[in-house]
Every structure is written in C-alpha cells, then in structure tokens.
Enzyme design. Structure first.
Site, mmCIF file in Angstrom:
data_model
loop_
_atom_site.group_PDB
_atom_site.id
_atom_site.type_symbol
_atom_site.label_atom_id
_atom_site.label_comp_id
_atom_site.label_asym_id
_atom_site.label_seq_id
_atom_site.Cartn_x
_atom_site.Cartn_y
_atom_site.Cartn_z
ATOM 1 N N HIS A 76 -34.995 -4.858 -18.866
ATOM 2 C CA HIS A 76 -35.921 -3.222 -19.447
ATOM 3 C C HIS A 76 -35.372 -2.256 -18.686
ATOM 4 O O HIS A 76 -35.847 -1.620 -18.289
ATOM 5 C CB HIS A 76 -37.473 -3.690 -19.576
ATOM 6 C CG HIS A 76 -38.228 -4.819 -20.197
ATOM 7 N ND1 HIS A 76 -38.697 -5.914 -20.114
ATOM 8 C CD2 HIS A 76 -37.584 -4.823 -21.935
ATOM 9 C CE1 HIS A 76 -38.886 -6.528 -21.498
ATOM 10 N NE2 HIS A 76 -38.263 -5.823 -21.921
ATOM 11 N N ALA A 121 -32.280 1.978 -19.597
ATOM 12 C CA ALA A 121 -31.614 2.334 -20.609
ATOM 13 C C ALA A 121 -30.166 1.802 -21.366
ATOM 14 O O ALA A 121 -30.668 1.817 -22.897
ATOM 15 C CB ALA A 121 -31.272 3.392 -19.873
ATOM 16 N N ASP A 145 -35.551 -4.792 -31.626
ATOM 17 C CA ASP A 145 -35.932 -5.135 -30.347
ATOM 18 C C ASP A 145 -35.605 -6.279 -29.495
ATOM 19 O O ASP A 145 -35.832 -6.904 -28.688
ATOM 20 C CB ASP A 145 -37.597 -4.827 -30.518
ATOM 21 C CG ASP A 145 -38.338 -4.515 -28.775
ATOM 22 O OD1 ASP A 145 -36.856 -4.193 -28.505
ATOM 23 O OD2 ASP A 145 -39.219 -4.810 -28.787
ATOM 24 N N GLN A 195 -35.158 -19.644 -23.825
ATOM 25 C CA GLN A 195 -33.777 -18.480 -24.335
ATOM 26 C C GLN A 195 -33.691 -19.926 -25.875
ATOM 27 O O GLN A 195 -34.633 -19.710 -26.874
ATOM 28 C CB GLN A 195 -32.443 -18.615 -24.734
ATOM 29 C CG GLN A 195 -32.245 -17.748 -23.194
ATOM 30 C CD GLN A 195 -32.690 -16.369 -24.108
ATOM 31 O OE1 GLN A 195 -32.724 -16.028 -25.243
ATOM 32 N NE2 GLN A 195 -32.697 -15.440 -22.908
HETATM 33 ZN ZN LIG Z 1 -37.772 -4.225 -25.810
#
Ligand SMILES: [Zn+2]
Length: 408
Positions: free
Chosen positions: A132, A134, A282, A333
């Site tokens: 999480h 940039a 996202d 995953q």
């Molecule tokens: Zn995110």
C-alpha cells in the site's frame, strides 16, 4: 513549492502500548488519539521528501515520456515507470492524465497548486509499505484510465466524472498504515475509534484526501457547492473500495445488468459505474500480465505476513492470511482470485464486453493456473502434517474478504 517540514500521518502501531492491550480493565484509557501528532509524524515515519527529478539523466526522462505515450496500455509496467521517474510515478502519471484529458485547462487548475497537491498525495503514501504505497496508487490510477477509455464510459462520462475518477484512484489508499481494519480495531488504534470501527481505512483515506485538497486550495476558485460536491463524491467513490461491502456493490451491479436498466445519462448511474470501475482498478492485479501480477502478489503477501509477525510478537490473534507459517503466496492468491476478483470481473465483462475485459479475464485465468502449478496443494489437497483436508479453502469468503480488505 514549499513543504511543511513535518506532516502528519497514520502509523500502524507507533503509539500503541502493546503491554496494556491484554488488560481489559480500562479500555478507554488505551485510546491514544491525542498522541497522534506527536507520535505519527512524518519525521518519525522516516518518509523522505519528493525524490528530486532533476537528478535524473535525460535518458531516463526520455524513456519515462516514451512510456507515457502508451499509458492506456494494459501491459503498462508501473514498476519500470516508477524507477524511470525516480519514485515519482504517482505525480507524473496523474499530472499527465489530467492534462491529457484537458482537465487542467477545463477546470482552470492552478499548476503550482496542482503540483503541490500531487506531491503531497504521493508523500502521504508510506513508501515503506511493501504494497500500500504510492506505486499501488499510480497503478490503480493507470487502470482507472484504461477503464475510462472503454467505449461505454468514454461515450457517457462528463469531464467532471473523469476528474473525480482519476482523483479518487490517486488518493484511494492515502496514508494507509500497512495493516488492516481488524488490526486497528484490536489494537484500539485512534482511527478505529474515530470512525467507529466502520470502513476505518477508507474513511481515513477520504478525509486525508479532503485535507490535502483544502490545504492546497486546489479547488478554491470553484463555487463552494462545487468543491463540496467534489469532496462528497470523492468520499463515495473511495468508500466503495471497502472490500467488506463487495457483495453489496456486486449484487447491485448484477441486478442492474440483469434488468438492463443502467442509464448512463443519469448522474447517479454514472457515479455507480465509476464506483465499480474504481473497485475493479483497485483489485486488478491478478488481471495483469503474469510478470506484473506476480510482483504485486509478492508485495501484498509480504505486507500481510509483516502484520502477522507483529501480531505474533505481541501475542495478538494472528489475522487470517497473515500467518506466514500457515499460508503461502499461492494459497492467498488463489483464494483471493476465486472469491473476490473473478466474481467482480465477470460482471464487469458483462457490463463492458470489450477486448480489454476479455484480456483481463484471460490473464486472470492464466495467473491462477500459474499459482496452482507452483503450489498444487494450495488449490485443494493438503500436505502431510498440514492438518485438516481442504485447509486452503476453509472459510473461503471470510478469508478472501479479509485479504481483500487489505488489498483495497
Ligand atoms: Zn488500494
């Protein structure tokens, strides 16, 4: 552009007194919100200021510019772009897109304020978070751009919608502490108290974005009702990324598609489609080509396991998917793809039946097969000693959702 020497930010456990966590006598006393400014400062976080661009040689700049010509490509390598821009991918990518869509001119955005806003946004991501950070925000913004160009959206979205979509993508995980909501709740983190244990992270990302908009006065030239509307809609988009509300959004989407009643002439329907687009952007990592997808998988798992290690160290209950001894990248995953990503992208492909959607579903299938091949036991059968059968798929939705809440 001037920066404050010390900006505020969240920190996952600076200020948490783990010694007192297990004593239940006075829970209220455990809140430490007033220590926030002192303990969670940028200085203590050790985040550097913007990496200067001027130290880049011309060759790097040239290559970065060259990459931006293909910014709408699904194969866009955000990791390479981040290296070429010396860690400034979010600033460069977002600025380039706003410019490309003509939004800077249309909304008469002040270039100095805009640059300052984007630099502060990028800085308020924690670059020590494996996932999480940039670069994830830049990646989501790039994916959002790909979706905004899809025919159904491109034909109906207004410039205002596009501006909101890009800003929401760039800020959707702002100041993410690198741990999930359950962790914040069980450690009595001030953010959990502030947002009453509800969409804690998403509320914080939104409010942090609003703070930066106001601080930089990016929209101060617009009528008050317009800038308030931007703030409100930004919130509604960012809050939609709360993966624990995935079923709510997905069933609404499904109903619209079944009844074929999405009318993109209506602002509220366009907004809903933007919410779905942001949700897809996202969690689109598993839909990228394997070389990119694999890197994201490793990073997100590293962040989970880091949280698990802190929980272990402080004798807290280890969150699902965060125990490095009980999970592998592949098992994490495969569960995430099966229970969270596939259902969302299947509906998105029904809505936007394009080559991009087919490409994404294609990668998703291949990536899942690759993880299964790397670790067959993760997809069902268990190894000796690894206890009960079907362990990897135990409580699928809660496990997957719990991961998703971190990925979002
Ligand atoms: Zn995110």
């Amino acid at each position: 552009v001037g920066f404050e020497p010390e900006r505020r930010g969240s920190h996952p456990y600076l200020g948490v007194d783990f010694r007192t966590l297990h004593s239940l006598c006075n829970r209220e006393a455990l809140l430490f919100s007033f220590q926030r400014h002192l303990l969670s400062s940028r200085l203590l976080r050790g985040a550097p200021h913007l990496n200067p661009l001027h130290i880049l040689d011309e060759d790097y700049c040239g290559q970065a510019k060259c990459m931006l010509e293909k910014v709408g490509s699904w194969n866009f390598d955000i990791f390479l772009f981040d290296r070429l821009t010396n860690g400034n991918s979010l600033v460069f990518l977002t600025f380039n897109l706003l410019n490309q869509y003509g939004l800077i001119e249309l909304f008469q955005l002040d270039m100095v304020k805009l640059r300052r806003f984007l630099v502060l946004v990028q800085e308020d991501y924690h670059n020590q978070n494996p996932y999480h950070n940039a670069v994830h925000a830049a990646d989501v913004t790039q994916a959002m751009h790909c979706y905004l160009r899809e025919p159904k959206l491109a034909q109906s979205l207004t410039s205002f919608d596009i501006l909101l979509g890009l800003l929401a993508a760039a800020t959707h995980d702002l100041d993410h502490p690198g741990v999930n909501q359950p962790f914040l709740i069980k450690t009595n983190h001030y953010l959990a108290a502030l947002y009453r244990n509800t969409s804690v992270l998403e509320n914080h990302h939104w409010r942090s974005a609003v703070g930066l908009l106001r601080e930089t006065e990016l929209f101060s030239h617009l009528p008050v009702e317009d800038s308030l509307s931007i703030e409100r809609q930004l919130g509604s988009l960012i809050l939609a990324t709360d993966i624990s509300r995935q079923n709510e959004y997905l069933s609404r989407f499904r109903t619209h598609l079944d009844e074929n009643d999405l009318c993109l002439g209506h602002a509220s329907h366009r907004h809903f489609v933007l919410q779905m687009a942001l949700k897809c952007a996202d969690i689109c990592n598993p839909c990228r080509p394997w070389e990119l997808s694999k890197q994201w998988s490793e990073k997100v798992t590293e962040e989970f396991f880091h949280q698990g290690d802190i929980e272990k160290k402080h004798k807290l209950e280890i969150s699902p998917l965060c125990d490095s001894e009980a999970n592998t990248i592949a098992s994490v995953q495969i569960g995430f793809m099966t229970y969270v990503v596939e259902p969302l992208f299947a509906e998105w492909a029904r809505f936007s039946d394009t080559r991009l959607s087919q490409t994404m579903l294609g990668h998703l299938g291949l990536n899942k097969a690759s993880w299964s091949a790397l670790e067959p036991e993760a997809s069902g059968s268990s190894e000796e000693g690894e206890s009960e059968p079907g362990r990897a798929t135990e409580e699928p939705s809660s496990r997957a959702l719990s991961q998703g809440s971190q990925e979002s």
